[in-house]
Structure formats: structure tokens, C-alpha cells
Design an enzyme around this catalytic site. Structure first.
Site, mmCIF file in Angstrom:
data_model
loop_
_atom_site.group_PDB
_atom_site.id
_atom_site.type_symbol
_atom_site.label_atom_id
_atom_site.label_comp_id
_atom_site.label_asym_id
_atom_site.label_seq_id
_atom_site.Cartn_x
_atom_site.Cartn_y
_atom_site.Cartn_z
ATOM 1 N N LYS A 68 0.838 -1.199 0.000
ATOM 2 C CA LYS A 68 0.000 0.000 0.000
ATOM 3 C C LYS A 68 0.875 1.251 0.000
ATOM 4 C CE LYS A 68 -3.889 2.069 2.573
ATOM 5 N NZ LYS A 68 -4.725 2.013 3.800
ATOM 6 N N SER A 143 -9.756 1.888 2.709
ATOM 7 C CA SER A 143 -8.905 2.692 1.849
ATOM 8 C C SER A 143 -7.836 1.888 1.110
ATOM 9 C CB SER A 143 -8.213 3.755 2.696
ATOM 10 O OG SER A 143 -7.311 3.154 3.610
ATOM 11 N N SER A 167 -9.956 -0.415 6.925
ATOM 12 C CA SER A 167 -9.335 -0.288 5.596
ATOM 13 C C SER A 167 -8.634 -1.517 5.051
ATOM 14 C CB SER A 167 -8.332 0.862 5.605
ATOM 15 O OG SER A 167 -9.009 2.060 5.367
HETATM 16 N N1 GLN Z 1 -13.246 4.162 5.999
HETATM 17 C C1 GLN Z 1 -12.731 4.639 7.252
HETATM 18 C C2 GLN Z 1 -12.306 6.062 7.094
HETATM 19 O O1 GLN Z 1 -12.576 6.619 6.099
HETATM 20 C C3 GLN Z 1 -11.575 3.783 7.677
HETATM 21 C C4 GLN Z 1 -10.372 4.025 6.875
HETATM 22 C C5 GLN Z 1 -9.186 3.289 7.373
HETATM 23 O O2 GLN Z 1 -9.300 2.264 8.043
HETATM 24 N N2 GLN Z 1 -8.023 3.812 7.074
HETATM 25 O O3 GLN Z 1 -11.701 6.651 7.940
#
Ligand code: GLN
Length: 474
Positions: A68, A143, A167
Site C-alpha cells: 500500500k 482505503s 481499511s
Molecule cells: N473508511 C474509514 C475512514 O474513512 C476507515 C479508513 C481506514 O481504516 N483507514 O476513515
């Protein structure tokens, strides 16, 4: 091949790292899913050749991996999906990536993500969309959507992601693969571009539970560069369980009701049936505070990110505007054009929640609710060993569907956020299809229960027999 099969074949001399890396790069070359942001094919080939030529093959043998873009890599640009870090080359490589390279993994590229890991669909990337290999009109989740898509599309056998509120688990669910968030502190965050430091965790994506375990086993443990990283109490084992006799499993009442698609509920119910066939006992548990999870998270995570993102000032990192006439204008131009809408929204929310006068009412209150959520889990774990729920209340949604509605986007993580707030290990495995799209089952355990969680997931994975092969992908 799975990563485990590749490692075995490499050590048996049946294949060479150079061949595996070539094959992966060929598939990355046809990146119709938009999974990758940066690839250095020549460097990857060179590393593979060096491993093949070395007198002794390292433990992972030269197996390819995707990373990532939130994880710093000295040799590849690291943008966290943001314009403000366009072209940025870190001075050092994240500890977890370095450990993998030392063990003999070959990084083939950096994967797309929501800007600074803020999002649930990867649509907040400043660079490109990523498509779900099961249906290219749909999101891969986020994400870490690029990592999930790359593994689902068989571009790489496995990948690293980061999970703050879901995410890793949510994109794993939407792409029909395995994704795990370990106990908070299990993996060093040194070199992970910070979003919300009390929640961020690095973890594996893979197509099998054993591969996820193998990847995790290489990255856990204390790192003196991250004071929150932990001495790991026991090695992560490759799971072997085939039955679940004696296991007590709690299904979260509050996460099976409203908002959960019928097809998702059906697939989760079928998995509960499998648990019972394997000898496990299923009962209902209540996490009464879980309904406040999303609200709590959207105070704590933005508060922390408003502080973490202050370092992007156009002076120390990445993009800068040379033609500003004074320092304030410099900040405004850099941050104004460098951050996307979601990052700005969260900086504003977080700054507001931390402002004197609001701090007690919002931030401090959120911390108290976080404690209640932790206690709810602790109480549930007095009765059961593992807590299950859907990973995502819906299957993969269409590109664009939730872009205009941040709240709908935020609700994508309603099932994953509570365990993030509690710092608990949680993983998602595919448990079936609904409308032809994968459904994820989330398993949560007490802190440090990784080995048991992986065993349960492994036994269940075999019983479910999900085919991690999207239609049309060779
Ligand atoms: N979807 C959640 C957010 O937008 C979690 C994102 C994540 O785990 N980095 O913060």
C-alpha cells in the site's frame, strides 16, 4: 499459486524468483483495475535475480508482494494517494517492508488508496480509480483498495495494507479475499504515513488464511523506532485446525439487523451453520455501544489526523509553491491545492473537536465512549472466544454511488470500527456470494489471540470452500 505454494516451489528449486516476479509484473502491466500507483519492474527483476543467485535462499524465497502506498519505500515513490506527496521519495523504508525484504519478499509496486487512508472506496485517491475485479463498475472498497484489487486479480499473491477503521477488512470483504488487522501494536508503524495514530495498524491481504498468517508472522514484533510496537508473546503459526469443537462463537446482535443487506445476512447465516457443523457453539452477544462506533470514530480519527497532517506544510515534504509572497500564503497555497476534499473535511472536523470550548463536549466524550466500547468487548469475551459479524453491511457498491454522501460512505465501516476502537485483532474471510459479489465474514478476538483467530478462520475457510477467483480473470 498461493504465496505458501510459491515459497515451497522456490525452496524445492521448481521455480525461480525471477520467473515469479516476471509473471507478476506481466499481470501488473495489464492493470485494467488501476490497482498500482508505482512500479519499478527493472528493480524488482534485479532483486529477484540477486535472490536466485545467492548461495542460500531466504525464508520467503523471492515471492512477489504489493505494498500500500501509505508505507514508505526508499526505492519507490510514496504518496499516500495525495497530491501533496506527489513524487515524494522517503529517506527510509518502513520497518515492516524492510523485514519482508530481508525475509526474501520482492516488492513489485505500490498500490492505490484513498488519500491518507481516508475513505471506504479508494475513490478519494488523488490519482486514479481502482476497480473491483469481480465487477469493474464497482469499487474495491477502501482505503486499501489497490492492495485488495491486486490480490483479488492475481497480480500479486499477497499485499500489505493499513487499517484504521476497516481499511484492510472492508476491501478484503468486497474483493473476496482474506484481510487482517492485528492487535494494536503488533506491527511497527515506523514508516507508515500516519492517519490516526491510536488506531492505525499494518496488516496482510492474501487469498488464503495461511498466507495471511505467513505474512503476519514476518512483520509482528517490537521495533525500537515505534514506541507503541509490542514484543510479540509467541510466534504466529501457520494455522492447521480442521474443526472447532469447544469453540464459543458470539454473533453480534446489533450488527445483523438494520442496514445489513439480506444477501449479506444469508451468507453470514450460512457461515454460522458451518461453524456449528465444525463443532462450534453459536450464541448471540450484544455490543450495545457499537451503535456509537461510527460517531466516536469520526471524532477521534479526525482529531488525530488534524494533528498528523499538520506536518504537510510544503517545507518538509513533497509539493510546494515557490511563488508565495509570505509564509502564510505558502501554507495556504500548498495545503489548499495539495489536500483533497475529504482530507480537508477531516482536518476541519478534527480541529473543531479539539478546540478549547468543544474539547470536553466532543473529543473527551468520544474517548469515554471508546472506553465503553472496549468494556463491551471485554464483557462479551467472558462468554465467547470469538465474535462474528458481517465485515461490511453491503457487497461492493457502484463507483460514484456514495461519493456525494459522506455519511453513507462512513457507514461502510459500521461493523469494522468497534474492534478498531478497542484495538482488537480482527480478520475478514470470504463466506459466499450475494448477487454474484463476495460477502465477508468478520471474526474478532481478544488482544493477542491472533493464533486462535487464524485457526478458526482456517477451519472455516475450508468448510466454506469459497473460490477466490473472480469470473473472467485467468
Ligand atoms: N473508511 C474509514 C475512514 O474513512 C476507515 C479508513 C481506514 O481504516 N483507514 O476513515
Amino acid at each position: 499459486m498461493t504465496a505458501e505454494e510459491s515459497v515451497r516451489a522456490l525452496h524445492a528449486g521448481e521455480t525461480a524468483a525471477a520467473d515469479l516476479v516476471d509473471a507478476a509484473l506481466e499481470r501488473v502491466g495489464d492493470d485494467r483495475w488501476g490497482a498500482f500507483l508505482a512500479v519499478d519492474a527493472e528493480a524488482a527483476r534485479e532483486r529477484a535475480r540477486a535472490i536466485d543467485a545467492a548461495p542460500e535462499r531466504p525464508p520467503l524465497g523471492g515471492v512477489p508482494i504489493a505494498i500500500k502506498d501509505a508505507l514508505s519505500t526508499r526505492d519507490l515513490t510514496t504518496t499516500a494517494g495525495s497530491r501533496i506527496l506527489e513524487g515524494f521519495r522517503p529517506l527510509y523504508t518502513a520497518t515492516c517492508v524492510e523485514r519482508l525484504e530481508r525475509a526474501g519478499a520482492v516488492v513489485i509496486g505500490k498500490t492505490n488508496m484513498d488519500e491518507f487512508a481516508m475513505g471506504s472506496s479508494t475513490e478519494n485517491s488523488a490519482y486514479q480509480l481502482t476497480r473491483n475485479p469481480w465487477d469493474e463498475a464497482r469499487v474495491p472498497g477502501g482505503s486499501s483498495g489497490g492492495s485488495a484489487a491486486a490480490v483479488a486479480a492475481h497480480q500479486a499473491p499477497w499485499a500489505l495494507g493499513s487499517d484504521t477503521g476497516g481499511s484492510i477488512r472492508q476491501p478484503a470483504a468486497l474483493c473476496g479475499i482474506v484481510g487482517m488487522q492485528p492487535t494494536y501494536g503488533a506491527v511497527s508503524r515506523y514508516g507508515l504515513i500516519a492517519f490516526a495514530s491510536s488506531l492505525d495498524q499494518v496488516g496482510p491481504f492474501a487469498r488464503t488464511v495461511r498466507d495471511a498468517a505467513l505474512l503476519l508472522s514476518q512483520i509482528v514484533g517490537r521495533d525500537e523506532m515505534d514506541s507503541t510496537s509490542l514484543e510479540w508473546p509467541e510466534p504466529i503459526r501457520l494455522p492447521e485446525a480442521t474443526e472447532l469443537r469447544g469453540l464459543r462463537v458470539g454473533v453480534v446482535d446489533e450488527l445483523m439487523g438494520e442496514g445489513v443487506e439480506p444477501g449479506v445476512r444469508a451468507a453470514v447465516d450460512a457461515a454460522l451453520g458451518r461453524i456449528e457443523e465444525l463443532g462450534g457453539a453459536v450464541e448471540r452477544v450484544s455490543l450495545a455501544t457499537s451503535e456509537y462506533g461510527v460517531a466516536t470514530y469520526y471524532l477521534i480519527a479526525p482529531a488525530e489526523c488534524s494533528s498528523n497532517l499538520a506536518r504537510f506544510d510544503g517545507i518538509r515534504y513533497g509539493k510546494r509553491f515557490e511563488d508565495a509572497t509570505d509564509i502564510l500564503e505558502h501554507y495556504e497555497l500548498t495545503r489548499g491545492s495539495g489536500f483533497g476534499a475529504e482530507a480537508k473535511r477531516r482536518i476541519m472536523l478534527g480541529t473543531f473537536a479539539l478546540a478549547s470550548g468543544y474539547y470536553d463536549a466532543y473529543y473527551l466524550r468520544a474517548l469515554k465512549v471508546r472506553t465503553l466500547i472496549r468494556r463491551d468487548f471485554a464483557a462479551a469475551f467472558e462468554r465467547v472466544d470469538v465474535i462474528v459479524s458481517p465485515t461490511s453491511p453491503t457487497v461492493a457498491f457502484r463507483l460514484g454511488e456514495r461519493v456525494q454522501d459522506p455519511l453513507a460512505m462512513y457507514l461502510s465501516d459500521v461493523c469494522t470500527i468497534p474492534s478498531s476502537l478497542a484495538g482488537l485483532p480482527a480478520l475478514s474471510i470470504p463466506c459466499g456470494l450475494s448477487q454474484g459479489l463476495p460477502v465477508g465474514l468478520q471474526l474478532v478476538g481478544p488482544a493477542f489471540s491472533e493464533n486462535r483467530l487464524l485457526d478458526v478462520a482456517h477451519a472455516l475457510e475450508a468448510a466454506i470452500g469459497f473460490d477466490a477467483h473472480p469470473p473472467g480473470i485467468p
